[in-house]
Scaffold this motif. Structure first.
Motif, PDB file in Angstrom:
ATOM      1  N   HIS A 189       0.819  -1.212   0.000  1.00  0.00           N
ATOM      2  CA  HIS A 189       0.000   0.000   0.000  1.00  0.00           C
ATOM      3  C   HIS A 189       0.852   1.262   0.000  1.00  0.00           C
ATOM      4  O   HIS A 189       1.720   1.437   0.871  1.00  0.00           O
ATOM      5  CB  HIS A 189      -0.906   0.016   1.243  1.00  0.00           C
ATOM      6  N   GLU A 202      -0.097   4.083   0.909  1.00  0.00           N
ATOM      7  CA  GLU A 202      -0.424   4.847   2.119  1.00  0.00           C
ATOM      8  C   GLU A 202       0.538   4.550   3.268  1.00  0.00           C
ATOM      9  O   GLU A 202       0.603   5.321   4.232  1.00  0.00           O
ATOM     10  CB  GLU A 202      -1.863   4.535   2.546  1.00  0.00           C
ATOM     11  N   ARG A 224       2.876  12.286   1.834  1.00  0.00           N
ATOM     12  CA  ARG A 224       2.148  11.025   1.971  1.00  0.00           C
ATOM     13  C   ARG A 224       1.365  10.737   0.691  1.00  0.00           C
ATOM     14  O   ARG A 224       0.785  11.630   0.088  1.00  0.00           O
ATOM     15  CB  ARG A 224       1.189  11.082   3.169  1.00  0.00           C
ATOM     16  N   SER A 238      -1.517   8.368  -1.596  1.00  0.00           N
ATOM     17  CA  SER A 238      -2.729   7.552  -1.557  1.00  0.00           C
ATOM     18  C   SER A 238      -3.095   7.181  -2.985  1.00  0.00           C
ATOM     19  O   SER A 238      -2.783   7.905  -3.934  1.00  0.00           O
ATOM     20  CB  SER A 238      -3.893   8.282  -0.870  1.00  0.00           C
ATOM     21  N   ARG A 295      -6.239   5.128  -5.507  1.00  0.00           N
ATOM     22  CA  ARG A 295      -7.562   4.531  -5.614  1.00  0.00           C
ATOM     23  C   ARG A 295      -7.830   4.200  -7.080  1.00  0.00           C
ATOM     24  O   ARG A 295      -7.183   4.732  -7.985  1.00  0.00           O
ATOM     25  CB  ARG A 295      -8.646   5.462  -5.085  1.00  0.00           C
TER      26      ARG A 295
END
Length: 271
Positions: free
Chosen positions: A204, A206, A254, A256, A258
């Motif tokens: 991941h 994240e 950071r 992320s 999707r």
């Protein structure tokens, strides 16, 4: 600059299955690497080679300047810190956190009759403090949460002054709060110029701590992309790595990711 890891045309084949396929990879001193990929990408096999616990089927693996197959592996492994569930399972539940970290100096799990001096104790306390777990020093290992245990294992890995630390999915199984505590601890470690080479495996984006410098992206045992994070960790490379159309965002260091919404996927296909 000296290479901590240098893999040249490395393949690993087990029972006719190709786990790693002609991998070239170089990790230099001072770098902090993320190894990213889906299940079955070959990440665990790669970390077994990096931690000198598995030999390649072909190619050359040079770890901390030593070619696997030509050196004393026991001595080489003492130079590498490794966090895993196996170590956690061997630590006595009644052992204090301070002793769980301290006992790594003698390579044991559970204090017995070893002798430790004031320097050992001071080093253990310093590492515990730097990882933000000084308040846990007197607690027993068996009473810790999963996230607290993960940070204790990292402190234990640092106790031996390793030249490299391999972190194999350290955030796996953690809730959001515990994950963020761990990421913060790893970011602090990555920012320390005196810290060893760091290699962190994850599924991941994240979980990538700020301060990590490079990424290696794997799919089906082969390298999809590798290099500095800003130029290599892209939506296009993520899509190739995970086999689904992904978009990537970054804020305050950071990341992320999707899945791209249906309408946008359709628009991409039409272009």
């Amino acid at each position: 600059m000296t290479s901590a890891i240098k893999l040249t045309d490395v393949s690993v084949i087990r029972s006719e299955s190709v786990l790693l396929d002609r991998v070239d990879w170089k990790v230099r001193e001072g770098e902090r690497w993320i190894v990213l990929g889906p299940n079955g990408a070959g990440k665990t096999t790669l970390m077994q080679i990096a931690s000198a616990t598995t030999f390649p089927s072909s190619g050359e693996a040079k770890i901390l300047g030593q070619v696997l197959g030509t050196v004393d592996l026991f001595e080489l492994r003492t130079r590498i810190g490794h966090t895993s569930l196996t170590v956690a399972d061997r630590l006595p539940p009644a052992e204090s956190v301070r002793d769980a970290v301290l006992s790594a100096a003698h390579g044991v799990t559970g204090r017995w009759r070893e002798q430790y001096d004031e320097m050992d104790t001071a080093q253990a306390d310093q590492i515990i403090g730097e990882l933000g777990i000084a308040h846990l020093a007197g607690r027993t290992f068996g009473t810790l949460s999963e996230g607290e245990r993960k940070r204790v294992l990292i402190a234990r890995a640092l106790m031996t002054d390793p030249e490299m630390i391999v972190l194999d999915e350290p955030a796996a199984g953690l809730d959001l709060g515990a994950r963020e505590d761990l990421v913060a601890s790893l970011a602090n470690l990555a920012s320390d110029d005196a810290a060893p080479v760091l290699v962190l495996v994850t599924h991941h984006v994240e979980e990538i701590p700020p301060g990590f410098t490079h990424v290696l992206m794997l799919r089906q045992g082969a390298v999809v992309a590798e290099g500095p994070i800003p130029s290599t960790l892209t939506a296009a490379n993520l899509t190739r790595t995970f086999g689904t159309d992904l978009e990537l965002t970054v804020a305050d260091g950071r990341y992320s990711a999707r899945r791209v919404r249906y309408g946008r996927r359709a628009a991409r296909r039409e272009e």
